[in-house]
Structure formats: structure tokens, C-alpha cells
Write an enzyme that holds these catalytic residues in place. Structure first.
Site, PDB file in Angstrom:
ATOM      1  N   SER A  45      23.865  47.894  37.515  1.00 24.06           N
ATOM      2  CA  SER A  45      22.933  48.932  37.068  1.00 24.06           C
ATOM      3  C   SER A  45      22.337  48.539  35.721  1.00 24.06           C
ATOM      4  O   SER A  45      23.056  48.302  34.756  1.00 24.06           O
ATOM      5  CB  SER A  45      23.662  50.269  36.953  1.00 24.06           C
ATOM      6  N   ARG A  79      28.761  54.909  28.093  1.00 25.90           N
ATOM      7  CA  ARG A  79      28.587  53.450  28.107  1.00 25.90           C
ATOM      8  C   ARG A  79      28.641  52.850  26.707  1.00 25.90           C
ATOM      9  O   ARG A  79      27.912  51.900  26.391  1.00 25.90           O
ATOM     10  CB  ARG A  79      27.276  53.075  28.803  1.00 25.90           C
ATOM     11  N   GLU A 139      21.415  49.456  29.932  1.00 23.85           N
ATOM     12  CA  GLU A 139      22.863  49.444  30.005  1.00 23.85           C
ATOM     13  C   GLU A 139      23.355  48.003  29.897  1.00 23.85           C
ATOM     14  O   GLU A 139      24.387  47.722  29.299  1.00 23.85           O
ATOM     15  CB  GLU A 139      23.335  50.064  31.313  1.00 23.85           C
TER      16      GLU A 139
END
EC number: 1.3.1.98
Length: 305
Positions: free
Chosen positions: A227, A177, A297
Site C-alpha cells: 500500500s 503508521r 506510506e
């Protein structure tokens, strides 16, 4: 609107021909449906117009923020100073043999289905990721065991001076990520994905399976940023949150989803402050119970109200 009228008039002149809005509420552009206004919101339609925006921000010493599809982002209630730029009008998708070239503003979902039509495999994992190509490269987006770095060949970028050039994927420092796109102050204009030919039915079967898993497990009925947390080494964020008894817990109009603990949903006209407070509550509770720090995230930008 925090820009003085003199600057506004100069910007209108410098950005002549570019679709521009002033003091634009950002909630309508985000999956969370919340967030304060942008001083200036620009929608360039060509690379030359992107250069105009970049050079105007530099000439007037204004911060420049890129907005993708608004799917992995929270903007604080005070909004964003300077210029926000969306590349949503730059959304072409083409092919070159087993390569697909997609402009930054194209959605990664659309690219995955374009690949399906050509019987090209490698982007099936992206069939449910609600982000743009530029955003997917920026954060090395991934799902269900696949990620952008697995099939990305190269990107075309623009730097802060408006120069355009190609960068090989190996130079992007793609990790879990993350990438070095922000560190380099690059604007991703397009990406080239190298895929492989397989049968269309095999690709479709995999995409259908991933779509069913996503719709059955994720709280798609409410606004959310997707998420919220990265996967901690050796653990799953959603499981830790669930075992902390946090599902259904909330602050203001935001709460931890009862369907998937890794999601925080805008249940009832939440503010960005509500959302951020729930994120911090989850982090503190999981840290206290398990000694594990959950890393976000989702990006949080902008100013407090």
C-alpha cells in the site's frame, strides 16, 4: 562503489566476522525489485555483531540505514551511501506465558502463525503483512483494523553508542503508521507482544478470512511496495485514485494496479525513478480532482542516479 579503498580496508578490519558485501545491488532485497547499490551491506548474526556495525559507522562517520524485509521501501536508482544493515539473521521467536518475544529480523507473518500455534490472539491482522518485526514496530504496521500498538508490550533497542535497553510501548509514540524510533535513532532488536488465549479455531478462521481478502484484492502477481499511501481522514486512498481514473496509468515500467488502485506495481522492469514519478502523478491528480493530499506510506531513500 563510492567508498575509497582506504575506508573499505578499515571497514573490513572493523567488521571482521560480520557478513559484509560491498557495492551490493539492492533490488534483489526489495519487494519492488528495483533500486541502486549500497556501498556496504552488513548482515550481523548476533547482538555483538550489531554493535560492531553501529560502532564502525560512527567511527568512520558513515550513515547507517536499516533494511527490514524490503516490503515498504523504495531505494532510488543511485543507491545508498554508507552502511546498510539487515537484521534478518536475528529471527528467533519464543513465548513466555501469553507473551511472544520476537527478534527484529523475524517476519511479522511468522510471529502471527507462531501465535496461532499457541492459541494466542491479537496478531491475526499481521498474517499478511510482509515485513519484519523491527519494521512493523518502526511504522506501527497494521491491516484490517488491527495494528502493532494494540498488542505491543515493549521493545529492546540499541542506541547509536551501542547501548542496549528496554523501552515500554507507551514510550514509542505509536500512531497511524508512525513511531518515534527513527527520531530517537534506535535500532529495534526485539519486541514483546502481549496476547490473549482463545480457541485455535477462532484465530485460524479470522486469519483464513483475512488471507482470502488479501489474495483476492491485492496485486500479488507483480512486484510492489504494498500500500503506497496512508488513508486520508474520512476517505480511502484507493477509492480516490480509482475515481481519478488512474488505474492502468503508468510511467516507464511502473503503473497503478488495475486490481487495487492503492498499489503501484513494477509491471515491466521499472526503475525507481519510474515508480516515484507514478507516485507523484497520483498525488498531483488526486489533489487537483478532490483537493486531498495523499501522504506516502512507503519510504523513499537513497540518491538519484
Amino acid at each position: 562503489m563510492r567508498l575509497v579503498e582506504g575506508i573499505k580496508n578499515k571497514l573490513m578490519n572493523d567488521l571482521s566476522g560480520v557478513e559484509v558485501y560491498f557495492d551490493e545491488p539492492m533490488g534483489q532485497y526489495l519487494y519492488t525489485k528495483l533500486g541502486g547499490p549500497a556501498d556496504v551491506f552488513a548482515f550481523p548474526k548476533t547482538i555483538e555483531e550489531v554493535k560492531k556495525v553501529v560502532r564502525a559507522s560512527k567511527a568512520h562517520n558513515l550513515p547507517l540505514t536499516l533494511l527490514g524485509n524490503g516490503s515498504n521501501l523504495i531505494i532510488r536508482d543511485g543507491g545508498i551511501r554508507g552502511i546498510v544493515m539487515s537484521l534478518s539473521h536475528l529471527n528467533t521467536i519464543t513465548s513466555d506465558g501469553e507473551d511472544i518475544i520476537a527478534s527484529s529480523g523475524a517476519t511479522i507473518i511468522d510471529v502471527s502463525y507462531y501465535a496461532l500455534e499457541l492459541s494466542l490472539s491479537g496478531l491475526e491482522f499481521a498474517c499478511g503483512i510482509p515485513g519484519t518485526v523491527g519494521g512493523a514496530v518502526f511504522m506501527n504496521a497494521g491491516a484490517y483494523g488491527g495494528e502493532v500498538k494494540d498488542c505491543l508490550h515493549s521493545v529492546t533497542v540499541m542506541d547509536t553508542s551501542g547501548e542496549v535497553y528496554d523501552v515500554e510501548a507507551s514510550k514509542l509514540e505509536l500512531g497511524y503508521r508512525t513511531s518515534n524510533v527513527a527520531e530517537k535513532n534506535w535500532i529495534v532488536l526485539s519486541a514483546r507482544f502481549t496476547l490473549k488465549k482463545v480457541t485455535l479455531m477462532d484465530i485460524k478462521a479470522k486469519m483464513d478470512d483475512l488471507t482470502e481478502r488479501r489474495t483476492s484484492k491485492q496485486p500479488l502477481e507483480y512486484p510492489s511496495c504494498g500500500s503506497v499511501f496512508k488513508r486520508p481522514p474520512g476517505h480511502f486512498a484507493g477509492q480516490l485514485i480509482q475515481e481519478s481514473g488512474l488505474q492502468g496509468k503508468g510511467i516507464g515500467g511502473a503503473e497503478v494496479s488495475t486490481k487495487h488502485a492503492g498499489f503501484i506495481v513494477n509491471k515491466n522492469h521499472a526503475t525507481a525513478s519510474d515508480y516515484i514519478a507514478v507516485i507523484e502523478m497520483v498525488q498531483q491528480t488526486v489533489k487537483t480532482k478532490f483537493g486531498i493530499t495523499l501522504e506516502r506510506e512507503v519510504r523513499i531513500i537513497g540518491e538519484e542516479a
